[in-house]
Design an enzyme around this catalytic site. Structure first.
Site, short mmCIF file in Angstrom:
data_model
loop_
_atom_site.label_atom_id
_atom_site.label_comp_id
_atom_site.label_asym_id
_atom_site.label_seq_id
_atom_site.Cartn_x
_atom_site.Cartn_y
_atom_site.Cartn_z
N GLU A 153 0.83 -1.22 0.00
CA GLU A 153 0.00 0.00 0.00
C GLU A 153 0.86 1.26 0.00
O GLU A 153 0.83 2.06 0.95
CB GLU A 153 -0.95 0.00 1.19
N GLU A 312 -6.33 -7.94 -0.14
CA GLU A 312 -6.76 -7.88 1.26
C GLU A 312 -8.22 -7.45 1.32
O GLU A 312 -8.64 -6.55 0.61
CB GLU A 312 -6.00 -6.80 2.04
N GLU A 360 -2.82 -4.10 15.59
CA GLU A 360 -3.95 -4.71 14.85
C GLU A 360 -4.53 -5.92 15.55
O GLU A 360 -5.17 -6.77 14.92
CB GLU A 360 -3.50 -5.02 13.42
N LYS A 361 -4.33 -5.99 16.89
CA LYS A 361 -4.81 -7.20 17.58
C LYS A 361 -6.34 -7.29 17.62
O LYS A 361 -6.88 -8.35 17.85
CB LYS A 361 -4.20 -7.32 18.96
N HIS A 363 -8.16 -6.56 14.96
CA HIS A 363 -8.58 -6.74 13.56
C HIS A 363 -8.97 -8.20 13.37
O HIS A 363 -8.28 -9.09 13.83
CB HIS A 363 -7.41 -6.38 12.64
C1 GAL Z 1 -4.12 -2.52 5.21
C2 GAL Z 1 -2.70 -3.01 5.34
C3 GAL Z 1 -2.59 -4.24 6.21
C4 GAL Z 1 -3.43 -4.08 7.44
C5 GAL Z 1 -4.85 -3.80 7.05
C6 GAL Z 1 -5.78 -3.67 8.21
O1 GAL Z 1 -4.17 -1.16 4.96
O2 GAL Z 1 -2.14 -3.30 4.09
O3 GAL Z 1 -1.24 -4.43 6.55
O4 GAL Z 1 -2.92 -3.02 8.19
O5 GAL Z 1 -4.89 -2.60 6.34
O6 GAL Z 1 -7.09 -3.39 7.78
#
Ligand code: GAL
Length: 697
Positions: A153, A312, A360-361, A363
């Site tokens: 990104e 993603e 990001e725990k 997520h």
């Molecule tokens: C994206 C990123 C990932 C993760 C994800 C969380 O922007 O590429 O590494 O952070 O968001 O939603």
């Protein structure tokens, strides 16, 4: 994408970001066996592992990566291997403080998060190049690796930097664009406010924050161009190192409508296009579902209609919005398959196993904190089976006869300060027009306004403030050859340097549209102006006494001159321009295939029914129909067709609450059962009906 699909045995890709370095090695065998259980066939590895792979400058530790790649390969799971340049390790930033990002206020953005580097920094670029070389040399021949993931990104957190190094790089970029200072002075209009430059060393990034005064608009526009190009240079350099050492496809993951990066330019440099998409809760459930469709339509268009990869998305909640709702049952399936419907040959997630630590725990992941005895895990496994059942779809294409002209430079330009109204926002208008088409069953591409338009019958131009001479000529010739063009207000106003096109607005399109606007009058927030609609427009609901009363909002303008062959479809019925035209249409002489082209202009923000009616009418007049023939398109219903030489695949999604009967016959690939025409798709469900294409006699 075809090369990756081939390595996956013809299957669509299914999997996600895999960060084994966050877990003890004893967990890895379980990861691999659970991936097999879920039907995972592709994982992205190493994206944020620079600090572990290179503990000190030039000293690499590849042991753990060797072991996990071997393990994945033994388990039959392919790898999208990262070059790990996404976030430099603390040692690099600490040793090279000049490599860190500086914001517009001169504040250094320190490490401790991610992407805290200046895109122009030689220290960063050299170290990233060395790391890329070491990784590709080591793994180019590894049998698990099927593609390369450069960085991650680009520009998510560091889209522009205002430091001294960037200032120098900006000057070099400007010297390539304008060979002399005279040219720069002329393009930037520096006679205004005593800004004339006599020495290149005087030229700076636009470090004037908007709260102080207005920076030179063309300087700001060029800085946006430079900032996108500077990160693209980083990508190019790393991708080249990979290509010199490996024949596998190279990508970096896009973020669809990410304002700082001109993805039309970026897409030219990709072997395959990949994208990340997340639902925005603030858009509401229907708005977020539409946002997904619009994002996927853009990405397919960036891929020039070729299959792309959803790199993603999330199985459920994200962690980075103020409030992060979980996905309701069935939502993840509809989301993933909606991307596939719009051309993705795979659906990957962030991430495989939910983290225990770090930002990001909270997520969601394919394997949640709760483990395998969870609804999320069961839904992931079911989705893996669905994706496996759709292998036949790989390589097929989603085609559209309608496109929205979209340009990042126009976006940068239109949202600069000191304009007629802060309410004129590019994405709002693009989103609105696209959504109305989506709600009425039309599939829509995006197209750069300079590019070949011949595959389309309708090109919509909701917001193209900055329009190059080439784009204006291209759109005019499209209409002259039988195409339908619909132009929204405050389009075609400035040229490539952000200079007003003189002689009346919208300067780039006055000849094509046969109108000439003398003056704008944006409306105050909440104000509306009544409109009179010509019976010729015949747009639907209000005639039956339902729907919105016809009003305009946000914008009005005085269209002082209308050529004799232009019809006025809507006029202002109040306000300062009462009686003057608000929406016009000019039918051009018959063009290609004897279909006459037409050029429509929309000079105010129309209410939903009227704008929808107008867009549907323009499509119908051009001979473009919705994906399925239905009396009216049901609320929450979405349908898209992918096609290859032999088969048409109708993807139908019922996001609504009523069953929807589908008029089509074939086999539902998700159940393997025949689909008889008229069978209803229950609420929340998806069908992918494959129908053989009968060859023309
Ligand atoms: C994206 C990123 C990932 C993760 C994800 C969380 O922007 O590429 O590494 O952070 O968001 O939603």
């Amino acid at each position: 994408m075809a090369k990756v699909t081939e390595r996956l045995g013809g299957a669509l890709a299914f999997g996600g970001d895999y960060n084994p370095e966050q877990w003890p090695e004893s967990v890895w065998p379980e990861d691999v066996s659970l991936m097999q259980e879920a039907g995972v066939n592709l994982v992205s590895v190493g994206i944020f592992s620079w600090a572990l792979l290179e503990p000190a400058p030039g000293q690499y530790d590849f042991g753990w990566l060797d072991r996990i790649l071997d393990l994945l390969h033994a388990g039959g799971i392919a790898v999208d291997l990262a070059n790990a340049s996404a976030t430099p390790p603390p040692w690099l930033s600490h040793r090279h403080p000049e490599s860190m990002l500086v914001d517009v206020d001169g504040v250094t953005r320190n490490y401790g998060g991610r992407q805290a580097f200046c895109p122009s920094s030689a220290a960063y670029r050299d170290a990233a190049a060395a790391l890329t070389t070491a990784i590709v040399d080591r793994y180019a021949a590894h049998p698990a690796v099927v593609m390369w993931h450069v960085h991650n990104e680009y520009g998510n957190h560091n889209w522009s930097c205002y430091c001294q190094v960037s200032a120098e790089a900006f000057r070099k970029w400007l010297q390539r664009r304008y060979s002399t200072l005279d040219e720069l002075n002329s393009a930037w209009g520096t006679t205004f406010w005593s800004q004339h430059y006599y020495d290149w060393a005087e030229v700076l990034p636009p470090r004037t924050p908007a709260y102080q005064t207005f920076a030179n608009p063309t300087q700001q526009l060029d800085f946006s161009r430079f900032s996108s190009d500077e990160l693209l240079d980083c990508y190019r350099a790393e991708a080249q190192i990979v290509r010199d050492r490996s024949g596998l496809p190279v990508t970096t993951n896009f973020m669809q409508f990410w304002k700082p990066m001109d993805y039309w330019r970026w897409s030219q440099e990709m072997d395959l296009i990949s994208n990340d998409h997340y639902r925005f809760a603030a858009l509401g459930p229907d708005g977020a579902t539409h946002d997904l469709a619009m994002a996927a339509d853009l990405v397919r268009s960036l891929a020039d209609d070729a299959p792309w990869l959803l790199m993603e998305h999330s199985t459920s909640a994200v962690n980075w919005q103020p409030r992060n709702p979980a996905k309701a049952p069935g939502q993840m399936r509809r989301d993933s398959l909606s991307h596939v419907a719009r051309g993705a040959d795979g659906a990957l997630f962030f991430q495989w196993r939910a983290s225990r630590a770090g930002a990001e725990k909270y997520h969601s992941a394919m394997l949640p904190h709760a483990g395998t005895d969870s609804r999320r895990w069961r839904e992931v496994c079911d989705l893996g089976a669905d994706i496996a059942a759709l292998a036949d779809v790989a390589g097929s294409r989603t085609r559209s006869r309608i496109a929205i002209a979209f340009d990042w430079h126009s976006w940068w330009g239109v949202e600069l300060d000191s304009h007629p109204s802060v309410d004129v926002d590019q994405m709002e208008r693009v989103r609105r027009w696209h959504r109305l088409l989506w709600q009425n069953g039309y599939t829509c591409d995006f197209v750069h306004p300079d590019r070949d338009l011949s595959r389309y019958q309708v090109v919509l131009v909701p917001a193209l403030y900055l329009c190059t001479d080439d784009a204006a000529a291209n759109l005019a010739s499209f209409a002259e050859n039988g195409g339908t063009v619909v132009v929204g207000y405050f389009s075609g106003i400035v040229d490539v340097d952000d200079h007003i096109r003189l002689g009346g607005y919208p300067g780039a399109f006055t000849d094509l549209l046969g109108i000439r606007t003398e003056e704008f009058s944006p409306m105050l927030a909440g104000d509306v102006v009544p409109l009179t609609v010509s019976p010729d427009l015949d747009y639907g609901p209000p005639e039956s006494g339902e729907g919105d009363p016809p009003v305009g909002s946000t914008w009005s303008e005085l269209i002082g001159r209308v050529e004799p062959d232009v019809e006025v479809l809507v006029s202002f019925a109040g306000g300062q321009w009462a009686g003057e035209p608000a929406v016009t249409r000019r039918v051009l002489a018959a063009g290609r295939g004897s279909v006459p082209g037409s050029a429509w202009y929309v000079g105010t923000e129309l209410g939903t029914d009227l704008l929808a009616g107008l867009l549907v009418k323009a499509c119908a007049a051009a001979g473009v129909q919705p994906v399925l023939d239905m009396e009216s398109w049901p609320a929450g219903f979405d349908a898209v067709v992918r096609e290859d030489e032999h088969t048409s695949y109708l993807f139908a999604f019922n996001h609504g609450s009523e069953a929807v009967p589908l008029v089509c016959e074939g086999t539902d690939l998700l159940t393997g059962k025949p689909w008889d025409t008229g069978t209803s798709l229950p609420p929340g469900q998806v069908a992918v009906v494959a129908t053989p294409l009968v060859a023309a006699p």
